[in-house]
Design a protein around this motif. Structure first.
Motif, PDB file in Angstrom:
ATOM      1  N   GLU A 161      48.263  42.479  32.619  1.00 31.00           N
ATOM      2  CA  GLU A 161      48.090  42.148  34.028  1.00 31.00           C
ATOM      3  C   GLU A 161      46.939  41.162  34.206  1.00 31.00           C
ATOM      4  O   GLU A 161      45.976  41.173  33.442  1.00 31.00           O
ATOM      5  N   ARG A 162      47.048  40.330  35.235  1.00 29.14           N
ATOM      6  CA  ARG A 162      45.923  39.475  35.610  1.00 29.14           C
ATOM      7  C   ARG A 162      44.862  40.332  36.292  1.00 29.14           C
ATOM      8  O   ARG A 162      45.180  41.242  37.049  1.00 29.14           O
ATOM      9  N   CYS A 163      43.590  40.035  36.050  1.00 23.24           N
ATOM     10  CA  CYS A 163      42.542  40.893  36.606  1.00 23.24           C
ATOM     11  C   CYS A 163      41.289  40.146  37.042  1.00 23.24           C
ATOM     12  O   CYS A 163      40.281  40.776  37.369  1.00 23.24           O
ATOM     13  N   GLU A 164      41.311  38.803  37.060  1.00 22.16           N
ATOM     14  CA  GLU A 164      40.080  38.082  37.402  1.00 22.16           C
ATOM     15  C   GLU A 164      39.634  38.357  38.839  1.00 22.16           C
ATOM     16  O   GLU A 164      38.448  38.253  39.162  1.00 22.16           O
ATOM     17  N   GLN A 165      40.573  38.718  39.721  1.00 22.23           N
ATOM     18  CA  GLN A 165      40.202  38.989  41.106  1.00 22.23           C
ATOM     19  C   GLN A 165      39.334  40.244  41.233  1.00 22.23           C
ATOM     20  O   GLN A 165      38.685  40.451  42.262  1.00 22.23           O
ATOM     21  N   ASP A 166      39.330  41.082  40.188  1.00 22.42           N
ATOM     22  CA  ASP A 166      38.537  42.310  40.212  1.00 22.42           C
ATOM     23  C   ASP A 166      37.140  42.128  39.633  1.00 22.42           C
ATOM     24  O   ASP A 166      36.371  43.093  39.563  1.00 22.42           O
ATOM     25  N   ALA A 167      36.812  40.905  39.197  1.00 22.73           N
ATOM     26  CA  ALA A 167      35.512  40.633  38.570  1.00 22.73           C
ATOM     27  C   ALA A 167      34.752  39.624  39.426  1.00 22.73           C
ATOM     28  O   ALA A 167      34.939  38.408  39.284  1.00 22.73           O
ATOM     29  N   PRO A 168      33.893  40.080  40.319  1.00 22.24           N
ATOM     30  CA  PRO A 168      33.244  39.179  41.284  1.00 22.24           C
ATOM     31  C   PRO A 168      32.395  38.087  40.648  1.00 22.24           C
ATOM     32  O   PRO A 168      32.233  37.015  41.230  1.00 22.24           O
ATOM     33  N   ASP A 214      32.617  27.069  43.805  1.00 28.00           N
ATOM     34  CA  ASP A 214      32.689  25.629  44.060  1.00 28.00           C
ATOM     35  C   ASP A 214      34.085  25.224  44.518  1.00 28.00           C
ATOM     36  O   ASP A 214      34.459  24.048  44.451  1.00 28.00           O
ATOM     37  N   GLY A 215      34.850  26.186  44.985  1.00 24.96           N
ATOM     38  CA  GLY A 215      36.192  25.883  45.465  1.00 24.96           C
ATOM     39  C   GLY A 215      37.269  26.012  44.409  1.00 24.96           C
ATOM     40  O   GLY A 215      38.457  26.086  44.747  1.00 24.96           O
ATOM     41  N   ARG A 216      36.878  26.022  43.134  1.00 21.97           N
ATOM     42  CA  ARG A 216      37.879  26.189  42.081  1.00 21.97           C
ATOM     43  C   ARG A 216      38.231  27.662  41.915  1.00 21.97           C
ATOM     44  O   ARG A 216      37.391  28.527  42.126  1.00 21.97           O
ATOM     45  N   PRO A 217      39.470  27.955  41.547  1.00 23.40           N
ATOM     46  CA  PRO A 217      39.833  29.365  41.322  1.00 23.40           C
ATOM     47  C   PRO A 217      39.075  29.917  40.134  1.00 23.40           C
ATOM     48  O   PRO A 217      38.653  29.175  39.242  1.00 23.40           O
ATOM     49  N   PRO A 218      38.878  31.229  40.094  1.00 23.83           N
ATOM     50  CA  PRO A 218      38.155  31.830  38.958  1.00 23.83           C
ATOM     51  C   PRO A 218      38.931  31.693  37.664  1.00 23.83           C
ATOM     52  O   PRO A 218      40.141  31.423  37.668  1.00 23.83           O
ATOM     53  N   LEU A 219      38.246  31.871  36.559  1.00 25.45           N
ATOM     54  CA  LEU A 219      38.859  31.810  35.239  1.00 25.45           C
ATOM     55  C   LEU A 219      39.988  32.837  35.140  1.00 25.45           C
ATOM     56  O   LEU A 219      39.779  34.018  35.421  1.00 25.45           O
ATOM     57  N   PRO A 220      41.200  32.426  34.744  1.00 26.70           N
ATOM     58  CA  PRO A 220      42.290  33.402  34.600  1.00 26.70           C
ATOM     59  C   PRO A 220      41.983  34.392  33.476  1.00 26.70           C
ATOM     60  O   PRO A 220      41.603  33.994  32.373  1.00 26.70           O
TER      61      PRO A 220
END
Length: 299
Positions: free
Chosen positions: A47-54, A60-66
């Motif tokens: 599963e993707r989980c980068e959204q759970d790691a603040p 800077d506007g870029r999405p977090p590291l996948p």
């Protein structure tokens, strides 16, 4: 001869278990390294989980590291990871490495399959942790990821080149282009993350990761896939990404063995199910005692 060796090997295994009994690292069931129910928790789709790691938010506007996880860091999975890292359960290497290798395949399938050479880089452990454990467990995962991706890349490239280059040259080109693991990072003035909160973790690893001098040439212009064992706040992965980018590499993503669920979404998959000792060999199951909850050791 093969039959004799198999019998002797079986006797040796049995004798070894009499001297040093083995138990499931997740629930304590006897005579197995990892029981079927606990192994199933590591065999689910990544599963993707980068959204759970603040701390992975680049601000800077870029999405977090996948980031892809093989499992959630809770319940039996947490017990397995702690036993593997801190209780010298190297017999879990194969199953845990396989779980992370599956997650790495998903990471590349998600849009990072093409481009410059891929380098698999393990997140570095502190020198104190390596001395205490006698090894760096993350290196085991990184090597497994590199081998898995290399097999896939070699097979794909060999098929692609088969129609355009001599059959004796294609395998060599495939091996040359295959991903490899590289211990490219080292810790700088950082102590172990055990017991630290989110803010303390971020401060501890800020500028606390550096690229090894001998790895700079290999990294420049390459794509990097980071590998770690446990993801908590994302501070360590963020520090590694920053160091690699300064060295001229493109970090395309990361894979982790397990990730801590975010606050408010805890759904321990083993909640309400006390682990059983016995029951797998016709023995009446006996509830195992609860163990104290270990502390996450990742970053």
């Amino acid at each position: 001869m093969a039959g004799v060796l198999a019998v002797v090997g079986g006797w040796a295994t049995t004798l070894g278990r009499l001297v040093v009994p083995v138990a499931c690292a997740g629930c304590g069931v006897a005579d197995v390294v990892l029981c079927v129910p606990c192994a199933a928790l590591l065999g689910r789709p990544p599963e993707r989980c980068e959204q759970d790691a603040p701390r992975l938010d680049r601000c800077d506007g870029r999405p977090p590291l996948p980031v892809w996880r093989a499992a959630r860091y809770e319940g039996a999975v947490r017990e397995v990871v702690v036993a593997w890292k801190d209780r010298h359960r190297a017999d879990l290497d194969r199953v845990l490495a396989a779980a992370v290798a599956r997650a790495s395949s998903c990471a590349l399938d998600a849009g990072h399959a093409g481009g410059p050479a891929l380098v698999v880089v393990p997140v570095p452990s502190t020198a104190a942790a390596v001395r205490q454990r006698g090894r760096s467990p993350v290196d085991v995962l990184a090597r497994a990821v590199a081998r898995s991706l290399a097999r896939t890349a070699a097979s794909t490239l060999a098929r692609t080149l088969a129609c355009t280059v001599p059959c004796t040259v294609a395998p060599t080109m495939a091996r040359t282009a295959a991903p490899r693991a590289l211990r490219a990072l080292r810790r700088v003035r950082a102590r172990d993350q055990v017991g630290l909160g989110a803010r303390a973790r971020a401060h501890n690893v800020a500028d606390g990761v550096a690229v090894r001098r001998g790895a700079r040439t290999r990294l420049r212009g390459s794509r990097v896939l980071l590998v770690d064992d446990v993801l908590t706040t994302g501070a360590t992965l963020a520090a590694c990404e920053s160091a690699l980018r300064r060295a001229g590499a493109e970090v395309v993503g990361a894979v982790v063995l397990a990730a801590t669920p975010p606050p408010g979404s805890h759904r321990d998959e083993s909640a309400g199910q006390r682990p059983l000792l016995g029951g797998l060999d016709g023995v009446s199951p006996v509830a195992a005692p609860r163990r104290p909850t270990p502390t996450a050791t990742g970053g």
